[in-house]
Design an enzyme around this catalytic site. Structure first.
Site, PDB file in Angstrom:
ATOM      1  N   GLY A  46       0.833  -1.195   0.000  1.00 51.10           N
ATOM      2  CA  GLY A  46       0.000   0.000   0.000  1.00 51.10           C
ATOM      3  C   GLY A  46       0.864   1.240   0.000  1.00 51.10           C
ATOM      4  O   GLY A  46       2.026   1.206   0.431  1.00 51.10           O
ATOM      5  N   GLN A  51       3.125   9.988   1.070  1.00 51.20           N
ATOM      6  CA  GLN A  51       4.392   9.266   1.176  1.00 51.20           C
ATOM      7  C   GLN A  51       5.326   9.549   0.007  1.00 51.20           C
ATOM      8  O   GLN A  51       6.526   9.318   0.112  1.00 51.20           O
ATOM      9  CB  GLN A  51       4.147   7.757   1.285  1.00 51.20           C
ATOM     10  CG  GLN A  51       3.495   7.345   2.584  1.00 51.20           C
ATOM     11  CD  GLN A  51       3.262   5.858   2.612  1.00 51.20           C
ATOM     12  OE1 GLN A  51       2.232   5.378   2.149  1.00 51.20           O
ATOM     13  NE2 GLN A  51       4.230   5.126   3.130  1.00 51.20           N
ATOM     14  N   CYS A  99       5.868  -0.278   7.308  1.00 49.45           N
ATOM     15  CA  CYS A  99       5.499   0.882   6.501  1.00 49.45           C
ATOM     16  C   CYS A  99       6.697   1.282   5.649  1.00 49.45           C
ATOM     17  O   CYS A  99       7.830   1.295   6.131  1.00 49.45           O
ATOM     18  CB  CYS A  99       5.095   2.033   7.421  1.00 49.45           C
ATOM     19  SG  CYS A  99       4.625   3.533   6.550  1.00 49.45           S
ATOM     20  N   LEU A 100       6.436   1.633   4.393  1.00 54.26           N
ATOM     21  CA  LEU A 100       7.514   2.063   3.509  1.00 54.26           C
ATOM     22  C   LEU A 100       8.145   3.365   3.975  1.00 54.26           C
ATOM     23  O   LEU A 100       9.278   3.667   3.603  1.00 54.26           O
ATOM     24  CB  LEU A 100       6.981   2.212   2.076  1.00 54.26           C
ATOM     25  CG  LEU A 100       6.469   0.916   1.435  1.00 54.26           C
ATOM     26  CD1 LEU A 100       5.843   1.206   0.081  1.00 54.26           C
ATOM     27  CD2 LEU A 100       7.579  -0.108   1.312  1.00 54.26           C
ATOM     28  N   HIS A 141      -4.510   1.749   7.437  1.00 55.02           N
ATOM     29  CA  HIS A 141      -3.122   2.230   7.488  1.00 55.02           C
ATOM     30  C   HIS A 141      -2.914   3.361   6.484  1.00 55.02           C
ATOM     31  O   HIS A 141      -2.350   4.410   6.811  1.00 55.02           O
ATOM     32  CB  HIS A 141      -2.183   1.055   7.200  1.00 55.02           C
ATOM     33  CG  HIS A 141      -0.740   1.390   7.201  1.00 55.02           C
ATOM     34  ND1 HIS A 141       0.128   0.941   8.167  1.00 55.02           N
ATOM     35  CD2 HIS A 141       0.019   2.125   6.345  1.00 55.02           C
ATOM     36  CE1 HIS A 141       1.350   1.392   7.915  1.00 55.02           C
ATOM     37  NE2 HIS A 141       1.303   2.104   6.803  1.00 55.02           N
ATOM     38  N   GLU A 142      -3.371   3.157   5.243  1.00 53.98           N
ATOM     39  CA  GLU A 142      -3.162   4.171   4.197  1.00 53.98           C
ATOM     40  C   GLU A 142      -4.019   5.414   4.425  1.00 53.98           C
ATOM     41  O   GLU A 142      -3.562   6.535   4.189  1.00 53.98           O
ATOM     42  CB  GLU A 142      -3.407   3.578   2.806  1.00 53.98           C
ATOM     43  CG  GLU A 142      -2.502   2.414   2.440  1.00 53.98           C
ATOM     44  CD  GLU A 142      -1.025   2.660   2.665  1.00 53.98           C
ATOM     45  OE1 GLU A 142      -0.552   3.813   2.564  1.00 53.98           O
ATOM     46  OE2 GLU A 142      -0.310   1.687   2.970  1.00 53.98           O
ATOM     47  N   HIS A 145      -2.366   7.700   6.786  1.00 52.50           N
ATOM     48  CA  HIS A 145      -1.338   8.552   6.165  1.00 52.50           C
ATOM     49  C   HIS A 145      -1.931   9.857   5.637  1.00 52.50           C
ATOM     50  O   HIS A 145      -1.275  10.898   5.685  1.00 52.50           O
ATOM     51  CB  HIS A 145      -0.649   7.822   4.998  1.00 52.50           C
ATOM     52  CG  HIS A 145       0.475   6.944   5.406  1.00 52.50           C
ATOM     53  ND1 HIS A 145       1.633   7.415   5.991  1.00 52.50           N
ATOM     54  CD2 HIS A 145       0.621   5.606   5.299  1.00 52.50           C
ATOM     55  CE1 HIS A 145       2.449   6.403   6.226  1.00 52.50           C
ATOM     56  NE2 HIS A 145       1.853   5.291   5.830  1.00 52.50           N
TER      57      HIS A 145
END
Length: 172
Positions: A46, A51, A99-100, A141-142, A145
Site C-alpha cells: 500500500g 508518502q 510501513c515504507l 493504514h493508508e 497517512h
C-alpha cells in the site's frame, strides 16, 4: 510512469493532512500509475500520496499474496481510491504492520477487523469497499497517512521513543 522517492520518518511532510482531490483528471491517473509502480518496486502492499510528496487524498493497495501474482501481470489486484473515507469500522484485530515510510521497523497494531470505505475511482464513479483481514488493515493504514498519522502513533509511547531515537541517530 515513474518511480517516486518515498519520504521517510521523521520527514515533517508525512505529518500533514492531505487535501481532497477537487477534480479527477489525467494528472490524477498519472499519479496513481506512479504510486502503484513505486509501491511494487519498494516492494509494499500500500502507498498513500503523502508518502511520495503529493498533498492529495489518494491511496493505492495490492494485498494479493505473491504466489497469486506468479505468472500474472503486476497490478492485477491493484485497488486505488481517490478521496477515501472510512465510513464504518467494527470488531478488533491485531496485525504486524510495517510501513515504507518507517524504515526497518515492524510492530503489532490493533485496528478494526472490518471496514467500509467509500471514495471515487478514476472514472469519477463512487465506489465502496467492504473489507476484513489484511485489506481492512491496509485501508486503515493508508487512510491514516492521509491524516498525518503513522502506524507508530498506534504504539506505546516507549516503543515510539525507542524507534524515534534509533532513527534520529541514523539520520545524523
Amino acid at each position: 510512469m515513474s518511480i517516486r522517492r518515498i519520504l521517510t520518518f521523521p520527514e515533517p511532510f508525512l505529518r500533514g493532512t492531505a487535501r481532497p482531490v477537487e477534480n479527477i483528471t489525467g494528472e490524477t491517473a498519472k499519479w496513481i500509475e506512479d504510486m502503484a509502480q513505486t509501491m511494487y518496486a519498494a516492494p509494499g502492499i500500500g502507498l498513500a500520496a503523502p508518502q511520495v510528496g503529493l498533498d492529495q487524498r489518494i491511496i493505492v493497495l495490492d494485498v494479493a499474496p505473491d504466489d497469486e501474482e506468479q505468472g500474472q501481470e503486476k497490478g492485477k489486484h491493484l485497488i486505488h481510491v481517490v478521496n477515501p473515507v472510512l465510513v464504518e469500522a467494527d470488531g478488533e484485530t491485531t496485525f504486524e504492520e510495517g510501513c515504507l515510510s518507517v524504515i526497518d521497523f515492524r510492530a503489532e497494531v490493533e485496528r478494526a477487523a472490518r471496514v467500509l470505505v467509500k471514495g471515487w475511482d478514476l472514472d469519477q464513479n463512487e465506489i465502496e469497499i467492504e473489507a476484513d483481514g489484511l485489506l481492512a488493515v491496509a485501508l486503515q493504514h493508508e487512510i491514516d497517512h492521509l491524516d498525518g498519522t503513522l502506524f507508530l502513533d498506534h504504539l506505546s509511547r516507549l516503543k515510539r521513543q525507542l524507534y524515534t531515537q534509533r532513527r534520529k541517530k541514523l539520520v545524523r
